[in-house]
Design an enzyme around this catalytic site. Structure first.
Site, short mmCIF file in Angstrom:
data_model
loop_
_atom_site.label_atom_id
_atom_site.label_comp_id
_atom_site.label_asym_id
_atom_site.label_seq_id
_atom_site.Cartn_x
_atom_site.Cartn_y
_atom_site.Cartn_z
N PHE A 141 39.26 42.32 50.02
CA PHE A 141 38.02 41.83 49.43
C PHE A 141 38.31 41.45 47.99
O PHE A 141 38.53 42.31 47.14
CB PHE A 141 36.89 42.86 49.47
CG PHE A 141 35.61 42.28 48.93
CD1 PHE A 141 34.78 41.53 49.74
CD2 PHE A 141 35.25 42.45 47.60
CE1 PHE A 141 33.61 40.96 49.24
CE2 PHE A 141 34.09 41.89 47.09
CZ PHE A 141 33.27 41.14 47.92
N ASP A 226 45.01 42.94 42.06
CA ASP A 226 43.58 42.87 41.84
C ASP A 226 43.08 44.29 41.57
O ASP A 226 42.85 45.07 42.49
CB ASP A 226 42.89 42.27 43.08
CG ASP A 226 41.38 42.18 42.94
OD1 ASP A 226 40.83 42.82 42.01
OD2 ASP A 226 40.73 41.50 43.76
N LYS A 255 34.57 44.05 36.43
CA LYS A 255 33.67 45.18 36.59
C LYS A 255 33.62 46.07 35.35
O LYS A 255 32.89 45.79 34.42
CB LYS A 255 34.01 45.96 37.85
CG LYS A 255 33.76 45.15 39.14
CD LYS A 255 33.74 46.02 40.36
CE LYS A 255 33.58 45.20 41.63
NZ LYS A 255 32.30 44.48 41.74
#
Length: 401
Positions: A141, A226, A255
């Site tokens: 994801f 990531d 984030k």
């Protein structure tokens, strides 16, 4: 209808149904706690999918934001501003890298990494134009843009959004043999999550990340990590790659970099890699804006103390010890994760992940489900041990029921 029901009905009527949130309407929040429009308090055990590593309403971050709001919030990259150089310098130092390319959302940062790898492949590695390949892992994801869902194996994220962007090869996560066999002379990068979050907090087998690092070095291929969810303290270290002693060629961050205040993301790498860009080839009006830089600078300063990484390591050890006691009792099938991050596979006979999340919500604990009967637990790193234990007790009570 109640205030909650009215707010949810209005949202359902006037917003696209691209999310299925739990039926709670948050009005205020502080630290690890949120309060809804009815005045009910809930323990946040999700932390905005790691965007809120430092908790809700963190004083240091809000003070940094307020101070910058009084000065200047946006210039665009048409001009320099006085927070940009410090942000890039400090973040590069934190990562042990040389250059930073700031963006806003995590998906933008992944798109930036993809573009960087392709351009590096053509300009530096010498891959024929239009032939660059990037290897990714199944169950990944990385976001929901058209290009990113093109290499997703999640049917819900991918279906009906074609035609898809070519240039990606998908291999099983954790399988070094498959990765080796997929590499060709046209492979420019391997893009991986050091821990797969959306897939259920999947930790790769020991030796996998070092193996990826060795393979990519041997084949002159970029290793892109990531760390949007796993990085910036969540796992007990600044980056999840550190648990295996691995330094990638490129970090993709987001984030928690914005402290839960504003969206901030970045690609961080060497001058040899990010140096391939020339003016006009990539950018963002809001990327690296003064407000974002001021907040992210404070995030970097907080991480440099090591305090939050230590809290995540110590409380994370406690979290996994307690969750481990639930395995084998007929309610929990497996627990995975690192630091203050766990994926908990509930016995399907006890309910779906959504049902377990709803029952926990009724007991004033907020988590989120993924993939059937799995729930994710990722509280803010500022949570107290007492609050963490209270939240775990509510989980035990739900499972007993």
């Amino acid at each position: 209808m109640s205030t909650t029901e009215t707010a949810i009905a209005s949202a359902e009527a006037h917003s696209a149904h691209n999310y299925h949130p739990l039926p709670v309407v948050v009005a205020t929040a502080d630290g690890a706690w949120m309060t809804d429009v009815e005045g009910r308090r809930y323990l946040d055990m999700l932390a905005g999918y790691s965007a809120l590593n430092f908790g809700h309403g963190n004083r240091r971050l809000l003070d940094a934001a307020r101070a910058q709001l009084e000065r200047v919030t946006l210039t665009s990259r048409a001009f320099h501003h006085d927070r940009f150089a410090d942000f890039c310098t400090r973040l590069a130092e934190l990562c042990g890298m040389e250059m930073v390319l700031p963006m806003n959302t995590g998906a933008e940062a992944v798109e930036t990494a993809v573009k960087t790898a392709r351009k590096w492949g053509y300009r530096v590695k010498g891959v024929p134009d239009g032939m660059a390949k990037i290897i990714v892992a199944s169950d990944n994801f990385h976001g929901r843009t058209t290009t990113i869902v093109s290499f997703s194996t999640d049917h819900e994220a991918r279906a009906d959004f074609g035609p898809y962007t070519p240039g990606f090869e998908i291999v099983p996560y954790g399988d070094l043999t498959a990765l080796r066999e997929a590499m060709t002379e046209n492979t420019v990068a391997v893009l991986l999550e050091p821990i797969q979050g959306e897939a259920g907090v999947l930790v790769p087998p020991p030796g996998y990340l070092p193996g990826v690092r060795e393979l990519t070095r041997e084949r002159n291929v970029l290793f892109i990590a990531d760390e949007i969810q796993s990085g910036l303290g969540r796992t007990g270290k600044t980056f999840a790659c550190e648990h295996e002693g691995v330094v990638p060629d490129m970090y993709v961050l987001g984030k928690a970099l914005g402290g839960g205040v504003v969206p901030v993301s970045a690609v961080v790498s060497s001058a040899a890699v990010l140096g391939v860009f020339r003016p006009g080839e990539h950018g963002s009006t809001f990327g690296g804006n003064p407000l974002a830089c001021a907040i992210a600078l404070e995030v970097v300063a907080m991480l440099r103390t090591g305090e939050y990484q230590q809290r995540a390591a110590e409380l994370g050890e406690h979290l996994h010890q307690e969750l481990g006691l639930l395995v084998g009792g007929g309610a929990v099938e497996a627990v995975r994760g690192r630091g203050l991050w766990a994926g908990v596979d509930i016995d399907p006979g006890r309910g779906t992940g959504r049902e377990i999340s709803e029952r926990l919500m009724e007991r004033r604990v907020l988590v989120k489900d993924t993939h059937g009967s799995t729930i994710r637990i990722a509280p803010p790193l500022v949570i107290s041990k007492e609050d963490l234990d209270w939240g775990l007790e509510q989980l035990r009570e739900v499972l007993r029921g």
